[in-house]
Design a protein around this motif. Structure first.
Motif, PDB file in Angstrom:
ATOM      1  N   TRP A 358       0.819  -1.223   0.000  1.00 58.42           N
ATOM      2  CA  TRP A 358       0.000   0.000   0.000  1.00 58.42           C
ATOM      3  C   TRP A 358       0.845   1.261   0.000  1.00 58.42           C
ATOM      4  CZ3 TRP A 358       0.693   3.378   4.000  1.00 58.42           C
ATOM      5  CH2 TRP A 358       1.176   2.877   5.201  1.00 58.42           C
ATOM      6  N   ARG A 359       2.090   1.188   0.475  1.00 61.19           N
ATOM      7  CA  ARG A 359       2.931   2.387   0.507  1.00 61.19           C
ATOM      8  C   ARG A 359       3.217   2.884  -0.910  1.00 61.19           C
ATOM      9  NH1 ARG A 359       5.831   3.421   5.495  1.00 61.19           N
ATOM     10  NH2 ARG A 359       6.891   5.067   4.345  1.00 61.19           N
ATOM     11  N   TYR A 360       3.325   1.922  -1.850  1.00 61.83           N
ATOM     12  CA  TYR A 360       3.591   2.343  -3.226  1.00 61.83           C
ATOM     13  C   TYR A 360       2.363   3.069  -3.795  1.00 61.83           C
ATOM     14  CZ  TYR A 360       4.845   2.456  -8.107  1.00 61.83           C
ATOM     15  OH  TYR A 360       5.119   2.902  -9.380  1.00 61.83           O
ATOM     16  N   LEU A 361       1.169   2.526  -3.485  1.00 57.85           N
ATOM     17  CA  LEU A 361      -0.057   3.159  -3.976  1.00 57.85           C
ATOM     18  C   LEU A 361      -0.194   4.574  -3.405  1.00 57.85           C
ATOM     19  CD1 LEU A 361      -2.445   0.080  -3.686  1.00 57.85           C
ATOM     20  CD2 LEU A 361      -1.221   0.916  -5.717  1.00 57.85           C
ATOM     21  N   LEU A 362       0.118   4.703  -2.122  1.00 51.40           N
ATOM     22  CA  LEU A 362       0.065   6.040  -1.493  1.00 51.40           C
ATOM     23  C   LEU A 362       1.077   6.976  -2.159  1.00 51.40           C
ATOM     24  CD1 LEU A 362      -1.057   7.792   0.899  1.00 51.40           C
ATOM     25  CD2 LEU A 362       0.929   7.036   2.208  1.00 51.40           C
ATOM     26  N   HIS A 363       2.257   6.430  -2.421  1.00 54.94           N
ATOM     27  CA  HIS A 363       3.320   7.235  -3.042  1.00 54.94           C
ATOM     28  C   HIS A 363       2.874   7.743  -4.411  1.00 54.94           C
ATOM     29  CE1 HIS A 363       7.295   8.566  -4.168  1.00 54.94           C
ATOM     30  NE2 HIS A 363       7.280   7.777  -5.236  1.00 54.94           N
ATOM     31  N   VAL A 364       2.296   6.843  -5.191  1.00 56.21           N
ATOM     32  CA  VAL A 364       1.862   7.243  -6.549  1.00 56.21           C
ATOM     33  C   VAL A 364       0.774   8.311  -6.428  1.00 56.21           C
ATOM     34  CG1 VAL A 364       0.712   6.447  -8.651  1.00 56.21           C
ATOM     35  CG2 VAL A 364       2.505   5.048  -7.597  1.00 56.21           C
ATOM     36  N   SER A 365      -0.187   8.096  -5.541  1.00 52.70           N
ATOM     37  CA  SER A 365      -1.299   9.057  -5.484  1.00 52.70           C
ATOM     38  C   SER A 365      -0.827  10.416  -4.976  1.00 52.70           C
ATOM     39  CB  SER A 365      -2.445   8.506  -4.629  1.00 52.70           C
ATOM     40  OG  SER A 365      -2.044   8.480  -3.297  1.00 52.70           O
ATOM     41  N   THR A 366       0.166  10.434  -4.087  1.00 53.27           N
ATOM     42  CA  THR A 366       0.591  11.737  -3.539  1.00 53.27           C
ATOM     43  C   THR A 366       1.571  12.484  -4.444  1.00 53.27           C
ATOM     44  OG1 THR A 366       2.205  10.561  -2.186  1.00 53.27           O
ATOM     45  CG2 THR A 366       0.138  11.194  -1.110  1.00 53.27           C
ATOM     46  N   GLN A 367       1.733  12.001  -5.662  1.00 59.91           N
ATOM     47  CA  GLN A 367       2.479  12.817  -6.637  1.00 59.91           C
ATOM     48  C   GLN A 367       1.564  13.921  -7.186  1.00 59.91           C
ATOM     49  OE1 GLN A 367       5.788  12.346  -6.661  1.00 59.91           O
ATOM     50  NE2 GLN A 367       5.144  10.792  -5.178  1.00 59.91           N
ATOM     51  N   SER A 368       0.251  13.787  -6.983  1.00 65.85           N
ATOM     52  CA  SER A 368      -0.688  14.840  -7.408  1.00 65.85           C
ATOM     53  C   SER A 368      -0.921  15.794  -6.237  1.00 65.85           C
ATOM     54  CB  SER A 368      -2.044  14.235  -7.794  1.00 65.85           C
ATOM     55  OG  SER A 368      -1.828  13.157  -8.658  1.00 65.85           O
ATOM     56  N   THR A 369      -1.197  17.049  -6.586  1.00 66.72           N
ATOM     57  CA  THR A 369      -1.229  18.102  -5.560  1.00 66.72           C
ATOM     58  C   THR A 369      -2.282  17.866  -4.478  1.00 66.72           C
ATOM     59  OG1 THR A 369      -0.574  19.560  -7.319  1.00 66.72           O
ATOM     60  CG2 THR A 369      -1.234  20.613  -5.277  1.00 66.72           C
ATOM     61  N   VAL A 370      -3.508  17.505  -4.871  1.00 72.44           N
ATOM     62  CA  VAL A 370      -4.578  17.441  -3.863  1.00 72.44           C
ATOM     63  C   VAL A 370      -4.314  16.337  -2.823  1.00 72.44           C
ATOM     64  CG1 VAL A 370      -7.046  17.065  -3.493  1.00 72.44           C
ATOM     65  CG2 VAL A 370      -6.264  18.541  -5.366  1.00 72.44           C
ATOM     66  N   PRO A 371      -4.061  15.085  -3.244  1.00 68.92           N
ATOM     67  CA  PRO A 371      -3.760  14.064  -2.212  1.00 68.92           C
ATOM     68  C   PRO A 371      -2.503  14.422  -1.395  1.00 68.92           C
ATOM     69  CG  PRO A 371      -4.057  13.049  -4.376  1.00 68.92           C
ATOM     70  CD  PRO A 371      -4.087  14.517  -4.595  1.00 68.92           C
ATOM     71  N   ARG A 372      -1.539  15.068  -2.063  1.00 73.02           N
ATOM     72  CA  ARG A 372      -0.314  15.419  -1.319  1.00 73.02           C
ATOM     73  C   ARG A 372      -0.628  16.456  -0.231  1.00 73.02           C
ATOM     74  NH1 ARG A 372       2.757  16.456  -5.266  1.00 73.02           N
ATOM     75  NH2 ARG A 372       3.196  18.671  -5.149  1.00 73.02           N
ATOM     76  N   THR A 373      -1.470  17.439  -0.586  1.00 76.77           N
ATOM     77  CA  THR A 373      -1.835  18.459   0.404  1.00 76.77           C
ATOM     78  C   THR A 373      -2.594  17.804   1.559  1.00 76.77           C
ATOM     79  OG1 THR A 373      -2.000  20.009  -1.405  1.00 76.77           O
ATOM     80  CG2 THR A 373      -2.979  20.704   0.679  1.00 76.77           C
ATOM     81  N   MET A 374      -3.459  16.849   1.209  1.00 75.94           N
ATOM     82  CA  MET A 374      -4.210  16.177   2.278  1.00 75.94           C
ATOM     83  C   MET A 374      -3.279  15.387   3.201  1.00 75.94           C
ATOM     84  SD  MET A 374      -7.514  15.078   0.075  1.00 75.94           S
ATOM     85  CE  MET A 374      -8.155  13.932   1.223  1.00 75.94           C
ATOM     86  N   LEU A 375      -2.294  14.731   2.596  1.00 75.46           N
ATOM     87  CA  LEU A 375      -1.336  13.974   3.416  1.00 75.46           C
ATOM     88  C   LEU A 375      -0.556  14.942   4.317  1.00 75.46           C
ATOM     89  CD1 LEU A 375       0.098  11.300   4.140  1.00 75.46           C
ATOM     90  CD2 LEU A 375       1.700  11.751   2.274  1.00 75.46           C
ATOM     91  N   ARG A 376      -0.187  16.102   3.744  1.00 73.39           N
ATOM     92  CA  ARG A 376       0.577  17.075   4.539  1.00 73.39           C
ATOM     93  C   ARG A 376      -0.256  17.548   5.736  1.00 73.39           C
ATOM     94  NH1 ARG A 376       1.577  21.828   1.283  1.00 73.39           N
ATOM     95  NH2 ARG A 376       2.622  20.440  -0.160  1.00 73.39           N
ATOM     96  N   TRP A 377      -1.538  17.802   5.504  1.00 75.84           N
ATOM     97  CA  TRP A 377      -2.407  18.244   6.615  1.00 75.84           C
ATOM     98  C   TRP A 377      -2.502  17.155   7.684  1.00 75.84           C
ATOM     99  CZ3 TRP A 377      -7.077  20.478   3.357  1.00 75.84           C
ATOM    100  CH2 TRP A 377      -6.689  21.708   2.812  1.00 75.84           C
TER     101      TRP A 377
END
Ligand code: FAD
Length: 397
Positions: A358-377
């Motif tokens: 699952w870490r790879y799936l998370l990594h791929v999705s957080t290359q886009s701005t919106v999921p990355r911002t959500m992860l940062r929050w």
């Protein structure tokens, strides 16, 4: 009880603070060969686990460290010829100078005698003490003096590295990889104050000689690196503070104690800088040794030192494995260079190859701005929560 610490790095100074806090009647002396305010290196990184420990052991110095630390979010990975990619996470950093200043001041205000510009040249000339702590760094003279007893080994890493600083303030932690005519060369950089960043450059020995870095003096060598990494440095210079290119030295010791003498920090063990944990481990050694000598009224010193060694060796083992895997990944870095950007940055973060899928799936999705911002929050909320739970409430980032 009289205690002498040889070496006023993070291990020696922090142990002196804790040992004095536990029993103010102890007479504690720290011998440091450098003058006050002088040390090697630039900024170091650390994470919440160290902060939690620091607040538990001495909230006063922890609070000062927290206030002076630089807080950063995310890692950027920039590779020649690939789009930029990102890794989730956050951390803290601060200048080694600042850390040692805080610990030195705290030690002195508690009544520890910190003797700067006092190099121990002959271990036989040590002042009489009930406990002597050898915290004199990776090249420990005291350890080497008893090499047969401690069973220390020093393995030299293959890659060349140089620990530089720059007035360019990076926004966050950045890994940058540049392809040159002589092969790949890369840096790890992160801000550690409002005015400076650490910039560690690494490459294989073939690239190092191919770029002529083995023949250039410090000024010309830095100029060569400024040229190679120009697009990252925004016109700012690099400064090597005179240490030059080195090979990482991996220190291990079979035994850490010898009579009333004990090893601590880099003198006992080193972990590759790519996992940024040496300072943390040195300070956690100090915590464990301070705990071990609390019970001296009931048990003899050798038993207390044994207990310290066992506790720390067990805690160190997983990090030493991670550090070894990490340094080996960087030695093989050119093999990964052709991977697409997202796969490359994932391989970089998963250097031990033990992440669940699952870490790879998370990594791929957080290359886009919106999921990355959500992860940062989400991670900011975690940081905030952890800070709130500390004994002296730390100001929330
Ligand atoms: C490139 C690089 C980057 C790093 N980045 C990080 C990072 O980001 N995060 C992190 O946690 N760690 C990092 N580290 C590791 C960290 O610097 C060390 O693990 C840490 O400093 C160990 O602390 P110490 O007190 O054991 O030893 P040291 O910090 O080396 O202190 C030893 C002290 O002993 C003194 N001394 C030596 N001999 C004598 C003598 N004979 N008499 C008197 N004094 C003496 C020295 O002057 C020195 O002040 C990095 C290391 C390197 C090389």
């Amino acid at each position: 009880m009289r205690i002498t610490c040889v070496g006023g790095g993070p291990a020696g100074l922090y142990f002196a603070v804790l040992a004095k806090l536990a029993d103010p009647s102890r007479e504690i002396t720290v011998l440091e060969r450098n003058p006050a305010g002088v040390t090697y290196g630039w900024g170091v990184v650390f994470w919440d686990d160290l902060l939690d420990d620091l607040f538990r052991y001495d909230p006063v110095s922890a609070r000062r460290i927290w206030d002076a630390a630089c807080k950063w979010d995310e890692y950027e990975v920039r590779v020649t010829g690939k789009p930029d990619s990102h890794l989730g996470g956050y951390g803290y950093s601060m200048g080694r100078h600042k850390l040692l200043e805080i610990l030195g001041e705290r030690a002195r205000e508690l009544g520890v005698e910190v003797r700067y510009s006092d190099e121990l040249t002959d271990p036989a000339a040590l002042p009489p003490a009930d406990l002597v702590v050898a915290c004199d760094g990776a090249g420990s003279r005291i350890r080497d003096e008893h090499a047969g007893h401690f069973g220390a080994t020093v393995e030299t890493g293959r890659n060349k590295y140089i620990w530089l600083g720059t007035p360019h303030v990076f926004r966050t932690f950045r890994f940058g990889f540049e392809r040159t005519e002589a092969g790949w060369i890369w840096f790890h950089a992160y801000p550690f104050s409002d005015t400076a960043s650490t910039f560690i450059v690494e490459c294989t020995p073939e690239t190092w000689t191919g770029l002529g870095l083995d023949e250039l003096d410090s000024k010309a060598g830095n100029a060569r690196l400024e040229e190679i990494f120009a697009k990252h440095l925004d016109g700012h210079p690099l400064d090597d503070a005179g240490r030059g290119w080195l090979n990482f030295r991996r220190v291990t010791a079979e035994r850490w104690d010898h009579g009333n003498l004990v090893l601590m920090g880099d003198a006992a063990h080193t972990t590759h800088f790519a996992i940024g944990s040496g300072t943390k481990l040195a300070m956690q050694d100090a915590m464990a040794l301070a705990d071990a000598i609390v019970g001296l009224a009931e048990e003899p010193l050798p038993a207390a030192l044994e207990q310290y060694e066992h506790r720390r060796k067990a805690a160190l083992a997983p990090l030493q494995r991670a550090a070894l895997a990490s340094s080996e990944w960087f030695e093989r870095m050119p093999e990964y260079a052709e991977l697409p950007a997202t796969r490359f940055s994932y391989a970089l973060s998963n250097r031990r190859e033990d992440f669940p899928a699952w870490r790879y799936l998370l990594h791929v999705s957080t290359q886009s701005t919106v999921p990355r911002t959500m992860l940062r929050w989400t991670l900011s909320a975690r940081r905030w929560n952890r800070a709130r739970r500390r004994p002296v409430t730390a100001a929330v980032p």
